[in-house]
Design a protein around this motif. Structure first.
Motif, PDB file in Angstrom:
ATOM      1  N   SER A   2       0.884  -1.155  -0.026  1.00  0.00           N
ATOM      2  CA  SER A   2      -0.022   0.158   0.256  1.00  0.00           C
ATOM      3  C   SER A   2       0.841   1.262  -0.083  1.00  0.00           C
ATOM      4  O   SER A   2       2.329   1.199   0.086  1.00  0.00           O
ATOM      5  N   ALA A   3       0.366   2.221  -0.279  1.00  0.00           N
ATOM      6  CA  ALA A   3       1.048   3.723  -0.298  1.00  0.00           C
ATOM      7  C   ALA A   3       0.462   4.703   0.723  1.00  0.00           C
ATOM      8  O   ALA A   3      -0.876   4.966   0.734  1.00  0.00           O
ATOM      9  N   VAL A   4       1.388   5.484   1.094  1.00  0.00           N
ATOM     10  CA  VAL A   4       0.735   6.570   2.060  1.00  0.00           C
ATOM     11  C   VAL A   4       1.276   7.959   1.412  1.00  0.00           C
ATOM     12  O   VAL A   4       2.431   8.050   0.988  1.00  0.00           O
ATOM     13  N   ILE A   5       0.268   8.676   0.797  1.00  0.00           N
ATOM     14  CA  ILE A   5       0.609  10.101   0.048  1.00  0.00           C
ATOM     15  C   ILE A   5       0.517  11.203   1.355  1.00  0.00           C
ATOM     16  O   ILE A   5      -0.491  11.292   1.901  1.00  0.00           O
ATOM     17  N   LEU A   6       1.653  11.658   1.177  1.00  0.00           N
ATOM     18  CA  LEU A   6       1.924  12.755   2.265  1.00  0.00           C
ATOM     19  C   LEU A   6       1.998  14.264   1.433  1.00  0.00           C
ATOM     20  O   LEU A   6       2.718  14.362   0.840  1.00  0.00           O
ATOM     21  N   LYS A   7       1.013  15.013   1.692  1.00  0.00           N
ATOM     22  CA  LYS A   7       1.010  16.383   1.058  1.00  0.00           C
ATOM     23  C   LYS A   7       1.526  17.337   1.853  1.00  0.00           C
ATOM     24  O   LYS A   7       0.903  17.644   3.176  1.00  0.00           O
ATOM     25  N   ASN A   8       2.828  17.671   1.845  1.00  0.00           N
ATOM     26  CA  ASN A   8       3.189  18.663   2.893  1.00  0.00           C
ATOM     27  C   ASN A   8       2.688  20.012   3.009  1.00  0.00           C
ATOM     28  O   ASN A   8       2.160  20.503   1.846  1.00  0.00           O
ATOM     29  N   LEU A   9       2.325  20.515   4.009  1.00  0.00           N
ATOM     30  CA  LEU A   9       1.748  21.774   4.172  1.00  0.00           C
ATOM     31  C   LEU A   9       2.961  22.802   4.190  1.00  0.00           C
ATOM     32  O   LEU A   9       3.652  23.131   3.181  1.00  0.00           O
ATOM     33  N   GLU A  10       3.158  23.614   5.204  1.00  0.00           N
ATOM     34  CA  GLU A  10       3.925  24.704   5.188  1.00  0.00           C
ATOM     35  C   GLU A  10       5.532  24.308   4.832  1.00  0.00           C
ATOM     36  O   GLU A  10       6.102  25.035   4.059  1.00  0.00           O
ATOM     37  N   LYS A  11       6.014  23.178   5.391  1.00  0.00           N
ATOM     38  CA  LYS A  11       7.466  22.893   5.453  1.00  0.00           C
ATOM     39  C   LYS A  11       7.317  21.770   4.734  1.00  0.00           C
ATOM     40  O   LYS A  11       6.757  20.915   4.820  1.00  0.00           O
ATOM     41  N   GLY A  12       8.714  21.599   3.914  1.00  0.00           N
ATOM     42  CA  GLY A  12       9.040  19.954   3.275  1.00  0.00           C
ATOM     43  C   GLY A  12       9.199  19.349   4.412  1.00  0.00           C
ATOM     44  O   GLY A  12      10.148  19.526   5.502  1.00  0.00           O
ATOM     45  N   TYR A  13       8.553  18.191   4.659  1.00  0.00           N
ATOM     46  CA  TYR A  13       8.811  17.160   5.822  1.00  0.00           C
ATOM     47  C   TYR A  13       9.280  15.830   5.466  1.00  0.00           C
ATOM     48  O   TYR A  13       8.410  15.089   4.739  1.00  0.00           O
ATOM     49  N   ASP A  14      10.553  15.324   5.888  1.00  0.00           N
ATOM     50  CA  ASP A  14      10.705  13.831   5.429  1.00  0.00           C
ATOM     51  C   ASP A  14      10.614  13.096   6.386  1.00  0.00           C
ATOM     52  O   ASP A  14      11.306  13.038   7.557  1.00  0.00           O
ATOM     53  N   PRO A  15       9.460  12.229   6.702  1.00  0.00           N
ATOM     54  CA  PRO A  15       9.238  11.304   7.697  1.00  0.00           C
ATOM     55  C   PRO A  15      10.102  10.037   7.927  1.00  0.00           C
ATOM     56  O   PRO A  15       9.944   9.328   8.980  1.00  0.00           O
ATOM     57  N   THR A  16      10.990   9.979   6.921  1.00  0.00           N
ATOM     58  CA  THR A  16      11.879   8.908   7.233  1.00  0.00           C
ATOM     59  C   THR A  16      13.480   9.025   7.924  1.00  0.00           C
ATOM     60  O   THR A  16      14.176   8.486   8.077  1.00  0.00           O
ATOM     61  N   ASN A  17      13.412  10.356   8.292  1.00  0.00           N
ATOM     62  CA  ASN A  17      14.375  10.990   8.825  1.00  0.00           C
ATOM     63  C   ASN A  17      14.163  11.127  10.315  1.00  0.00           C
ATOM     64  O   ASN A  17      13.454  12.129  10.698  1.00  0.00           O
ATOM     65  N   ARG A  18      15.112  10.418  11.165  1.00  0.00           N
ATOM     66  CA  ARG A  18      14.661  10.168  12.388  1.00  0.00           C
ATOM     67  C   ARG A  18      15.021  11.403  13.099  1.00  0.00           C
ATOM     68  O   ARG A  18      14.311  11.778  14.075  1.00  0.00           O
ATOM     69  N   GLN A  19      16.248  11.983  12.851  1.00  0.00           N
ATOM     70  CA  GLN A  19      16.664  13.263  13.354  1.00  0.00           C
ATOM     71  C   GLN A  19      15.968  14.414  13.246  1.00  0.00           C
ATOM     72  O   GLN A  19      15.438  15.246  14.129  1.00  0.00           O
ATOM     73  N   GLU A  20      15.447  14.511  11.890  1.00  0.00           N
ATOM     74  CA  GLU A  20      14.616  15.302  11.589  1.00  0.00           C
ATOM     75  C   GLU A  20      13.121  15.310  12.417  1.00  0.00           C
ATOM     76  O   GLU A  20      12.508  16.250  12.808  1.00  0.00           O
ATOM     77  N   ALA A  21      12.651  13.999  12.797  1.00  0.00           N
ATOM     78  CA  ALA A  21      11.447  13.929  13.506  1.00  0.00           C
ATOM     79  C   ALA A  21      11.519  14.196  14.924  1.00  0.00           C
ATOM     80  O   ALA A  21      10.867  14.920  15.506  1.00  0.00           O
ATOM     81  N   LEU A  22      12.769  13.843  15.530  1.00  0.00           N
ATOM     82  CA  LEU A  22      12.931  14.622  16.753  1.00  0.00           C
ATOM     83  C   LEU A  22      13.079  15.963  16.982  1.00  0.00           C
ATOM     84  O   LEU A  22      12.503  16.652  17.743  1.00  0.00           O
ATOM     85  N   ARG A  23      13.415  16.509  15.640  1.00  0.00           N
ATOM     86  CA  ARG A  23      13.691  17.894  15.790  1.00  0.00           C
ATOM     87  C   ARG A  23      12.057  18.851  15.826  1.00  0.00           C
ATOM     88  O   ARG A  23      11.876  19.764  16.503  1.00  0.00           O
ATOM     89  N   VAL A  24      11.454  18.248  14.949  1.00  0.00           N
ATOM     90  CA  VAL A  24      10.163  18.785  14.806  1.00  0.00           C
ATOM     91  C   VAL A  24       9.271  18.469  16.043  1.00  0.00           C
ATOM     92  O   VAL A  24       8.538  19.410  16.566  1.00  0.00           O
TER      93      VAL A  24
END
Lengths: 373, 301
Positions: B221-243
Motif C-alpha cells: 500500500s502507499a501513504v501519500i503525504l501532502k506537505n503543508l507549510e514546510k517540506g517534511y521527510d518522515p523517514t529522517n529520524r533526526q528530523e522527527a526528533l527536531r520537529v
C-alpha cells in the motif's frame, strides 16, 4: 508477578513458573539457599486463589518436573509453580540419570477449527462441560469464526462475557474451587521412606531429603527414635499425605525457613491434626545438614507417657511460656531458638527444658523409650 | 482494508482506553490484561502465531506511567503491533488526577496545578527506535482514519499517539488535551491519504499542486503525504526528533506521520521460526528423541 499470577488463575491461562529459591526478603542472601517462598507461592494472587505447586527434591526430579509441570498446567489451565532451590539449581549434586518421559505430552482441552465445527460452534470458554471444573479453550490463530473469546480479569460468565452479577461470580468461583479438587488427581505422589517399628513421622519437601535420611539414621541408632519419612512433592495435598498424617501422633515438619511455612500450610489444610505437627524450621543459607535436622527433632520430640491429651497440653504450655519470655515477639520462638542453638554446636539443655516442661527430652546418648498407645 | 477478524489479535491494559477493544472486531481474540503490561501479553501471543497482526489500545496512564518500562521495550523489539494510545492527560476512571502526559501548569479544579513536565509519547517511542510513530487528534477524524490504515499496513510496531480529550475531566479551553485547544493549535505536518495495495494511485488536482511525498508500505500500500507549510521527510529520524522538540517549544499540537522506517525486521522475523505457528506444534515436533536424552545422560553421568 503476583498480579499476573492472580490474573492467570482467574482467566485460566496455563503458565509454568520456576522459583529457584534463595534467602529473602528482597535481595536477602543472594548466593544462599532457602525454602522460604512456600507460603508466598501458596497464597499468591489478589482475592481468593489456589495454587498448584510442584516440589522437586533432587536434580533428576527437577528434570522430570520440567516437562510434567507443562502437562499439568495445560491440563488444569492454571499456573503451576515449581519450587526448586539454589542448592539444587547452582550447586553440584549426585544424580540419577534423567528419565525419558514415560507419557505423551498433554496439551489439555484445546479446540481447533475442526473441533469447533463438529460441535457447531456451541461452546463457552468457561463452560464446565465435563463436570471436572476444567473448561475448554481455543487458541489465538484459530480461524473458525466461533473460536474467539475475550479474556479479562474482570468478572465474566461461562461465555467470557463481562458481568458483575453476584450469582454468576459465585458460580465461576465455585467451579474454580472444583477444578482445584480435580488438580489433586494430577499431583505427583509423595516419596515414602518407611522404617520398621516407626513411632513418629517426618514430613518434608525439596532438597532436605538426604540430610533427613542421615538424621533419621542417627535418631534411630543413637536415640532409639524410629521415624517414617514422607517427602511431599506437590500441593494441593493428596490422599497419601493424609494417610501418613493420620498414622502418627507426632509429625516433625522439617524445612529450610524461619517460620515453618510448610507447617503453616499443614495447619491450614489439616486443622483436625494441628496438635501433631511439630515445626523443625531453620535456615542460615547453607544446605540442610543432618545435624540440625537431628537436633531440631530432638528439641521437639516428646515421649508420650500417659495420653495424647497430656502431650497437647504440655506443648501449648511450652509455647505460652516461651512467648512470655520473648515478649510475644515471635510466633514460634522455641523452634528457631533450639534449632539455632543446635546449629551452634550443642543442643541447649536450658532451651529444651523450657520448651517442654512436662516431658523428658532425650540427651544425645540416652536411649529413649517411646511409648505410643 | 479487508481486515479479516480471525487474522487479528486485540490487546489492552487497564483504563478507560483499555475498554475499547470490547467495542470492535467481535470475531477477534482479545485480552484486556494488566495495567501497563499489555506489551508483554501481546509479545507472547504474537509469538504463538506469528502470522497474526496485533492491535493494542492503551492510555497515557497505562503507557507513560506504570507501563513505561514495557512500552520502551515493545518499541525496541519492533513487535508487529499497532499500539494506540488514547491520550487525554488525566486518570479518568479515578476522577481525573494528572497523568504523566499532562502539561506543566495545567490547572484542574480538584487537583491544583501540575508541577511536572509531560512525557511526550512520540518522543519516547522515537528514542526507543520505534519504526512507525504518528500523532493525531480525535478532533481530526479523517487524519486518524488514514493514519490507522497506514499503521495496520506497517510491519512492526506502529505507535499512534491520539490526543483524545476527556470531556469529563480535562476539556477546558486552555488545556493541551482539549477539543478547543487542539482545534486552535493543531499543526499537521502534512495531509495524509492511504492508498490500498494494488489500486492505482489517482492524485487529486489539489494534491498534485502541492509538494507530494509517496511512502510505500510493507504490504504494497502507499501513504501519500501532502506537505503543508514546510517540506517534511518522515523517514529522517533526526528530523522527527527536531520537529517534536520544536512543537514542544512552541506549544503546537503537531500531528501526522512523524517517523517511518519500513526496512527493519519485526520481532518474529529475526527468529528462525518454523512455518507452523508455535501454538499448533505437537509432540512429534517438540519432543526430542530418546536417543538424545541418552546422549546427554552419557555426557553427564
Amino acid at each position: 508477578m503476583t498480579e499476573f499470577a492472580g490474573l492467570a488463575y482467574y482467566t485460566e491461562v496455563p503458565v509454568v513458573i520456576w522459583d529457584v529459591q534463595r534467602i529473602g526478603p528482597s535481595t536477602g542472601l543472594p548466593t544462599r539457599t532457602s525454602q522460604g517462598d512456600l507460603t508466598f507461592t501458596y497464597f499468591i494472587g489478589h482475592g481468593d486463589s489456589n495454587s498448584v505447586i510442584l516440589l522437586p527434591g533432587d536434580v533428576s526430579e527437577c528434570f522430570e518436573f520440567g516437562w510434567k509441570s507443562f502437562d499439568i498446567a495445560e491440563r488444569l489451565q492454571t499456573p503451576v509453580f515449581v519450587l526448586s532451590d539454589l542448592d539444587m539449581g547452582m550447586n553440584q549434586w549426585m544424580s540419577k540419570p534423567f528419565q525419558y518421559p514415560e507419557s505423551s505430552m498433554d496439551r489439555g482441552k484445546i479446540l481447533w477449527e475442526k473441533d469447533i465445527e463438529e460441535i457447531k460452534g456451541n461452546w463457552g470458554r468457561y463452560l464446565d462441560k465435563d463436570g471436572d471444573g476444567i473448561p475448554y479453550r481455543s487458541l489465538p490463530g484459530n480461524k473458525h469464526p466461533m473460536s474467539a473469546y475475550f479474556t479479562r480479569g474482570t468478572g465474566h460468565d461461562e461465555y467470557a462475557r463481562y458481568t458483575e452479577d453476584s450469582e454468576t461470580y459465585l458460580r465461576v468461583m465455585a467451579r474454580l474451587k472444583n477444578k482445584h479438587e480435580t488438580a489433586r488427581k494430577y499431583m505427583p505422589k509423595p516419596v515414602l521412606h518407611s522404617m520398621a517399628g516407626a513411632t513418629v513421622g517426618i514430613l518434608s519437601f525439596g532438597s532436605t531429603e538426604n540430610a533427613i535420611l542421615e538424621a533419621r539414621h542417627m535418631l534411630a541408632a543413637e536415640h532409639g527414635i524410629k521415624a517414617e519419612f514422607l517427602r511431599v512433592r506437590a500441593l494441593p495435598f493428596i490422599d497419601e499425605v493424609t494417610d501418613f498424617i493420620e498414622k502418627y501422633e507426632q509429625i516433625f515438619v522439617v524445612e529450610m525457613n524461619r517460620d515453618g511455612q510448610m507447617n503453616q500450610v499443614l495447619l491450614t489444610e489439616y486443622p483436625q491434626f494441628a496438635a501433631r505437627f511439630k515445626s523443625v524450621a531453620y535456615q542460615d543459607g547453607l544446605p540442610a545438614s543432618a545435624k540440625w535436622v537431628r537436633e531440631g527433632i530432638l528439641a521437639k520430640y516428646e515421649t508420650v507417657v500417659v495420653s495424647d491429651q497430656k502431650s497437647v497440653i504440655s506443648d501449648q504450655k511450652s509455647v505460652a511460656g516461651d512467648r512470655k519470655a520473648k515478649g510475644g515477639a515471635q510466633k514460634k520462638p522455641s523452634a528457631k531458638k533450639t534449632a539455632s542453638a543446635a546449629k551452634a554446636g550443642s543442643p541447649s539443655k536450658k532451651d529444651a527444658a523450657k520448651s517442654s516442661t512436662k516431658t523428658k527430652k532425650p540427651g544425645r546418648k540416652t536411649a529413649v523409650k517411646s511409648k505410643k498407645k | 482494508m479487508n481486515v479479516v477478524p480471525e487474522d487479528v489479535l486485540k490487546f489492552s491494559g487497564i483504563g478507560c482506553s483499555s475498554k475499547s477493544p470490547t467495542y470492535f472486531l467481535n470475531r477477534t481474540f482479545g485480552f484486556n490484561s494488566l495495567h501497563g503490561r499489555m506489551p508483554s501479553i501481546a509479545t507472547g501471543a504474537l509469538f504463538a502465531d506469528a502470522r497474526m497482526k496485533g492491535i493494542g489500545v492503551s492510555g497515557d496512564g497505562d503507557t507513560a506511567s506504570i507501563g513505561m518500562g514495557q512500552f520502551k521495550h515493545v518499541m525496541r523489539r519492533n513487535v508487529n503491533l499497532v499500539y494506540i494510545v488514547e491520550n487525554n492527560g488525566v486518570y479518568g476512571l479515578t476522577k481525573g488526577q494528572f497523568s504523566a502526559t499532562a502539561e506543566k501548569g495545567l490547572h484542574l479544579k480538584k487537583q491544583g496545578e501540575n508541577p511536572y513536565m509531560p512525557v511526550d509519547i512520540c518522543m519516547e517511542a522515537l528514542v526507543s527506535n520505534a519504526t512507525f510513530v504518528a500523532r493525531s487528534f480525535a478532533g481530526n477524524p479523517k487524519q486518524v482514519k488514514e493514519l490507522l490504515k497506514a499503521a495496520l499496513s506497517h510491519h512492526g510496531i506502529a505507535v499512534l499517539d491520539i490526543i483524545s480529550p476527556c470531556v469529563t475531566f480535562n476539556n477546558q479551553e486552555n488545556a493541551y488535551h482539549s477539543y478547543a485547544w487542539g482545534k486552535d493549535h493543531e499543526e499537521p505536518l502534512h495531509e495524509i491519504s492511504y492508498i490500498a495495495p494494488r489500486s492505482e494511485i489517482m492524485l487529486e488536482q489539489e494534491m498534485m499542486d502541492g509538494e507530494i511525498r509517496e511512502v510505500t508500505m510493507h504490504d504494497g500500500s502507499a501513504v501519500i503525504l501532502k506537505n503543508l507549510e514546510k517540506g517534511y521527510d518522515p523517514t529522517n529520524r533526526q528530523e522527527a526528533l527536531r520537529v517534536l522538540e520544536e512543537a514542544q517549544q512552541n506549544n503546537w499540537l503537531l500531528t501526522g506521520l512523524i517517523y517511518l522506517n519500513t526496512a527493519k525486521p519485526a520481532l518474529t522475523d529475526i527468529y528462525e521460526l518454523v512455518d507452523t505457528p508455535l501454538n499448533r506444534l505437537g509432540e512429534s515436533d517438540l519432543r526430542p528423541e530418546r536417543a538424545l536424552l541418552d546422549k546427554i545422560n552419557a555426557l553427564m553421568f
